[in-house]
Design a protein around this motif. Structure first.
Motif, mmCIF file in Angstrom:
data_model
loop_
_atom_site.group_PDB
_atom_site.id
_atom_site.type_symbol
_atom_site.label_atom_id
_atom_site.label_comp_id
_atom_site.label_asym_id
_atom_site.label_seq_id
_atom_site.Cartn_x
_atom_site.Cartn_y
_atom_site.Cartn_z
ATOM 1 N N GLY A 62 0.794 -1.223 0.000
ATOM 2 C CA GLY A 62 0.000 0.000 0.000
ATOM 3 C C GLY A 62 0.825 1.272 0.000
ATOM 4 O O GLY A 62 0.399 2.299 -0.526
ATOM 5 N N VAL A 63 2.014 1.211 0.597
ATOM 6 C CA VAL A 63 2.871 2.398 0.638
ATOM 7 C C VAL A 63 3.339 2.776 -0.759
ATOM 8 O O VAL A 63 3.221 3.931 -1.191
ATOM 9 N N GLU A 64 3.864 1.795 -1.491
ATOM 10 C CA GLU A 64 4.354 2.075 -2.842
ATOM 11 C C GLU A 64 3.201 2.436 -3.780
ATOM 12 O O GLU A 64 3.329 3.329 -4.627
ATOM 13 N N ALA A 65 2.063 1.756 -3.630
ATOM 14 C CA ALA A 65 0.897 2.093 -4.456
ATOM 15 C C ALA A 65 0.443 3.521 -4.195
ATOM 16 O O ALA A 65 0.114 4.260 -5.126
ATOM 17 N N THR A 66 0.462 3.922 -2.929
ATOM 18 C CA THR A 66 0.094 5.299 -2.581
ATOM 19 C C THR A 66 1.058 6.287 -3.213
ATOM 20 O O THR A 66 0.656 7.317 -3.763
ATOM 21 N N ARG A 67 2.355 5.969 -3.146
ATOM 22 C CA ARG A 67 3.374 6.866 -3.716
ATOM 23 C C ARG A 67 3.137 7.063 -5.219
ATOM 24 O O ARG A 67 3.249 8.183 -5.728
ATOM 25 N N GLN A 68 2.783 5.989 -5.918
ATOM 26 C CA GLN A 68 2.554 6.104 -7.352
ATOM 27 C C GLN A 68 1.275 6.873 -7.670
ATOM 28 O O GLN A 68 1.245 7.726 -8.563
ATOM 29 N N ILE A 69 0.213 6.591 -6.942
ATOM 30 C CA ILE A 69 -1.085 7.218 -7.225
ATOM 31 C C ILE A 69 -1.067 8.708 -6.915
ATOM 32 O O ILE A 69 -1.742 9.497 -7.582
#
Length: 235
Positions: A62-69
């Motif tokens: 979720g951290v990396e997905a948040t960073r991308q979004i």
């Protein structure tokens, strides 16, 4: 209508979240993702207003997905940003801290009441931040002690008017626009204007970053109360 994407690796959790949100006439669940990579792909395709994001997921967490979004290069239209609400079983874990630093606009514990989830979704869709009240003090103390984000330069802080600085401090204390308006005896639309100018002058994405910045810069200290409203009397 608030368009929401659900991202959690447990189908039963996604189903439960969907049932809660779909009961609301102003919220529509437009998609579900089983991991962070799928969440990024669906967010790019479906353009939801908000992603409810689990932290611990396979492939891309979720951290990396948040960073991308939340990256500046992600949205095709900068006026239609997708916000992220982190949903976690943990309190102030390193992952939650990193997700907020990565651009999440708030977080909520998974054992929160269903009504809290609905209020959090509406708050983020309206541009507010949402930090679970049960652990907000610990989280903000953590932000204050770890100023890893590039802080505004002194001249940027000096560019804020007295009222803008006042509004920033009240935002950091967790007040909503309506509460700030009542506190300062001004219109809610005026508060929104001040918040927008603060974000622009300090190059901040949203209220969550504004809260962190206020604590990291020492404008607000953990554990302190909002200043007394104008015209109020002590005692």
């Amino acid at each position: 209508m608030i368009r929401v994407l659900l991202a959690d690796d447990q189908p039963m959790v996604r189903s439960g979240l969907g049932m809660i949100l779909e009961c609301e006439s102003d919220i529509e669940v437009v998609g579900e993702a089983g991991d962070g990579a799928e969440a990024v792909e669906l967010a790019r395709r479906l353009r939801p207003a908000l992603v409810v994001m689990d932290v611990r997921m396979p492939r891309t967490d979720g951290v990396e997905a948040t960073r991308q979004i939340t990256a500046d290069s992600f949205p095709a239209d900068r006026d239609t940003l997708t916000r992220v609400l982190i949903l976690t079983t943990y309190n102030v874990s390193e992952a939650v801290y990193e997700a907020l630093r990565a651009g999440a606009s708030g977080f909520l514990l998974k054992d929160a009441a269903p009504g809290e989830l609905v209020r959090a979704v509406r708050a983020l869709a309206d541009g507010d931040a949402w930090l679970d009240p049960a652990v907000t003090a610990d989280l903000l103390a953590e932000f204050a002690s770890r100023p890893e984000r590039q802080l505004p330069a002194p001249e940027e802080l000096a560019a804020l008017t007295g009222r803008e600085r006042e509004v920033l401090c009240l935002v950091a204390h967790g007040l909503s626009n309506a509460e700030i308006a009542a506190h300062l005896v001004i219109g809610e639309a005026t508060v929104k204007t001040h918040v927008g100018r603060v974000l622009m002058k300090l190059a901040l994405r949203d209220r969550a970053q504004a809260v962190a910045t206020a604590y990291q810069c020492g404008l607000v200290l953990p554990g302190t109360a909002p200043p007394t409203p104008p015209g109020a009397f002590a005692g």
